[in-house]
Scaffold this motif. Structure first.
Motif, PDB file in Angstrom:
ATOM      1  N   UNK A 172       0.827  -1.203   0.000  1.00 23.29           N
ATOM      2  CA  UNK A 172       0.000   0.000   0.000  1.00 23.29           C
ATOM      3  C   UNK A 172       0.864   1.257   0.000  1.00 23.29           C
ATOM      4  N   UNK A 173       1.912   1.239   0.827  1.00 19.87           N
ATOM      5  CA  UNK A 173       2.794   2.400   0.921  1.00 19.87           C
ATOM      6  C   UNK A 173       3.479   2.680  -0.415  1.00 19.87           C
ATOM      7  N   UNK A 174       3.916   1.613  -1.097  1.00 15.25           N
ATOM      8  CA  UNK A 174       4.588   1.800  -2.388  1.00 15.25           C
ATOM      9  C   UNK A 174       3.626   2.353  -3.427  1.00 15.25           C
ATOM     10  N   UNK A 175       2.404   1.808  -3.473  1.00 15.67           N
ATOM     11  CA  UNK A 175       1.406   2.298  -4.429  1.00 15.67           C
ATOM     12  C   UNK A 175       1.103   3.770  -4.178  1.00 15.67           C
ATOM     13  N   UNK A 176       0.870   4.125  -2.919  1.00 14.94           N
ATOM     14  CA  UNK A 176       0.578   5.518  -2.579  1.00 14.94           C
ATOM     15  C   UNK A 176       1.740   6.433  -2.949  1.00 14.94           C
ATOM     16  N   UNK A 177       2.963   5.958  -2.695  1.00 18.47           N
ATOM     17  CA  UNK A 177       4.144   6.758  -3.007  1.00 18.47           C
ATOM     18  C   UNK A 177       4.277   6.965  -4.510  1.00 18.47           C
ATOM     19  N   UNK A 178       4.048   5.908  -5.285  1.00 19.95           N
ATOM     20  CA  UNK A 178       4.164   6.028  -6.736  1.00 19.95           C
ATOM     21  C   UNK A 178       3.102   6.949  -7.310  1.00 19.95           C
ATOM     22  N   UNK A 179       1.874   6.797  -6.838  1.00 20.01           N
ATOM     23  CA  UNK A 179       0.793   7.654  -7.348  1.00 20.01           C
ATOM     24  C   UNK A 179       1.021   9.103  -6.949  1.00 20.01           C
ATOM     25  N   UNK A 229       3.869  10.541  -5.933  1.00 24.18           N
ATOM     26  CA  UNK A 229       5.066  11.053  -6.603  1.00 24.18           C
ATOM     27  C   UNK A 229       4.833  11.300  -8.074  1.00 24.18           C
ATOM     28  N   UNK A 230       4.040  10.414  -8.706  1.00 29.00           N
ATOM     29  CA  UNK A 230       3.726  10.621 -10.125  1.00 29.00           C
ATOM     30  C   UNK A 230       2.936  11.889 -10.362  1.00 29.00           C
ATOM     31  N   UNK A 231       1.995  12.183  -9.476  1.00 34.32           N
ATOM     32  CA  UNK A 231       1.207  13.414  -9.604  1.00 34.32           C
ATOM     33  C   UNK A 231       2.095  14.643  -9.456  1.00 34.32           C
ATOM     34  N   UNK A 232       3.019  14.594  -8.489  1.00 34.34           N
ATOM     35  CA  UNK A 232       3.932  15.726  -8.301  1.00 34.34           C
ATOM     36  C   UNK A 232       4.871  15.883  -9.499  1.00 34.34           C
ATOM     37  N   UNK A 233       5.291  14.754 -10.074  1.00 35.44           N
ATOM     38  CA  UNK A 233       6.166  14.828 -11.253  1.00 35.44           C
ATOM     39  C   UNK A 233       5.423  15.456 -12.424  1.00 35.44           C
ATOM     40  N   UNK A 234       4.168  15.068 -12.634  1.00 32.16           N
ATOM     41  CA  UNK A 234       3.379  15.648 -13.716  1.00 32.16           C
ATOM     42  C   UNK A 234       3.205  17.158 -13.529  1.00 32.16           C
ATOM     43  N   UNK A 235       2.992  17.571 -12.267  1.00 31.99           N
ATOM     44  CA  UNK A 235       2.848  18.996 -11.989  1.00 31.99           C
ATOM     45  C   UNK A 235       4.164  19.739 -12.224  1.00 31.99           C
ATOM     46  N   UNK A 243      -3.779  19.157  -8.026  1.00 31.44           N
ATOM     47  CA  UNK A 243      -2.856  18.027  -8.168  1.00 31.44           C
ATOM     48  C   UNK A 243      -1.751  18.085  -7.119  1.00 31.44           C
ATOM     49  N   UNK A 244      -1.170  19.258  -6.913  1.00 32.38           N
ATOM     50  CA  UNK A 244      -0.038  19.369  -5.984  1.00 32.38           C
ATOM     51  C   UNK A 244      -0.433  19.008  -4.552  1.00 32.38           C
ATOM     52  N   UNK A 245      -1.498  19.583  -3.986  1.00 28.93           N
ATOM     53  CA  UNK A 245      -1.870  19.176  -2.616  1.00 28.93           C
ATOM     54  C   UNK A 245      -2.215  17.694  -2.531  1.00 28.93           C
ATOM     55  N   UNK A 246      -2.903  17.168  -3.552  1.00 34.03           N
ATOM     56  CA  UNK A 246      -3.259  15.748  -3.528  1.00 34.03           C
ATOM     57  C   UNK A 246      -2.009  14.880  -3.565  1.00 34.03           C
ATOM     58  N   UNK A 255       1.824  11.261  -0.691  1.00 36.63           N
ATOM     59  CA  UNK A 255       3.186  10.947  -0.264  1.00 36.63           C
ATOM     60  C   UNK A 255       3.263  10.887   1.263  1.00 36.63           C
ATOM     61  N   UNK A 256       2.584  11.808   1.926  1.00 40.11           N
ATOM     62  CA  UNK A 256       2.579  11.808   3.389  1.00 40.11           C
ATOM     63  C   UNK A 256       1.914  10.550   3.936  1.00 40.11           C
ATOM     64  N   UNK A 257       0.781  10.170   3.348  1.00 37.88           N
ATOM     65  CA  UNK A 257       0.095   8.947   3.780  1.00 37.88           C
ATOM     66  C   UNK A 257       0.973   7.731   3.509  1.00 37.88           C
ATOM     67  N   UNK A 258       1.694   7.748   2.363  1.00 39.40           N
ATOM     68  CA  UNK A 258       2.608   6.638   2.058  1.00 39.40           C
ATOM     69  C   UNK A 258       3.681   6.505   3.121  1.00 39.40           C
TER      70      UNK A 258
END
Length: 235
Positions: free
Chosen positions: A6-13, A15-21, A38-41, A46-49
């Motif tokens: 779960x932590x890895x999935x949350x981190x990837x999603x 982090x991916x959103x932040x990379x897109x931004x 997108x940025x706050x989400x 990442x924090x939840x991850x």
């Protein structure tokens, strides 16, 4: 799913959103204002991850003491679509989608009058949607006597090239094209998805979209110049 997965999935999603931004690639999917969503989400995910990862580490310590039970490793396969999305992110919608979707102009409400175009600007830059609306709903009255500059990508309706750009209300899921036909001396060798700048003048010629039957205005072409794709390919 295990907490570490779960932590890895949350981190990837996240982090991916932040990379897109950060890269601006988010504009391939949503309107510019979505940046501030997108940025706050992404930060929150990442924090939840991180919190989930810490809890997973504690749970693993308990499991090592003989109090935990393993979970199916197949749960890690849920990472595959997330990683695939990050590694092979789709581009902005282009000619393939536009050729299979009816023009958006017919859905626009006509207005009784349009602002006059400036006389001290030559050519006058317009969006494809503005040009199409003026040409169809105002009979080109505010376009006559002006050289117009349009920017978009090339698509083909049969053997005829057209200029197009995707219009979005919220995100790429609701994107529809606005299409402009070419009249006059059109250069050969225009490729689908090629971004061009077209300078020309209004012509009363109109056609019908093969998909939804709505009117497609034309422009009398003076020049067609290749340009790089803009950062934001949608209107």
């Amino acid at each position: 799913m295990r907490r570490d997965a779960q932590a890895v999935v949350l981190l990837l999603v996240g982090g991916g959103m932040l990379r897109l931004a950060w890269t601006g690639d988010y504009l391939d999917y949503v309107k510019p204002y979505a940046f501030w969503l997108i940025v706050p989400a992404g930060i929150l995910l990442v924090a939840v991850a991180a919190i989930t990862g810490v809890q997973a580490w504690r749970d693993r310590g308990e499991a090592d003491d003989g109090h935990g039970h393993g979970e199916p490793k197949v749960a890690w396969l849920l990472l595959a679509p997330v990683v695939g999305m990050l590694l092979v992110a789709p581009d902005a919608l282009g000619s393939y989608e536009a050729e299979r979707t009816g023009t958006v102009v017919g859905a626009e409400e006509s207005r009784s009058s349009y602002p006059e175009l400036p006389d001290d600007v030559d050519p006058v830059p317009l969006t494809l949607l503005d040009y199409a609306a003026r040409a169809i709903f105002d009979d080109g009255q505010t376009l006559e006597g002006h050289r117009i500059q349009l920017r978009g990508f090339i698509l083909y309706e049969g053997d005829e090239p057209q200029l197009a750009r995707m219009v979005v209300s919220c995100c790429a899921a609701d994107a529809r094209p606005v299409k402009i036909g070419f009249d006059g001396d059109v250069p050969a060798g225009l490729e689908p998805d090629q971004w061009v700048e077209v300078v020309g003048e209004y012509t009363p010629r109109q056609g019908r979209d093969e998909i939804n039957g709505e009117l497609v205005p034309y422009i009398e072409v003076e020049s067609v110049t290749g340009i790089p794709a803009p950062d934001n390919e949608y209107q």
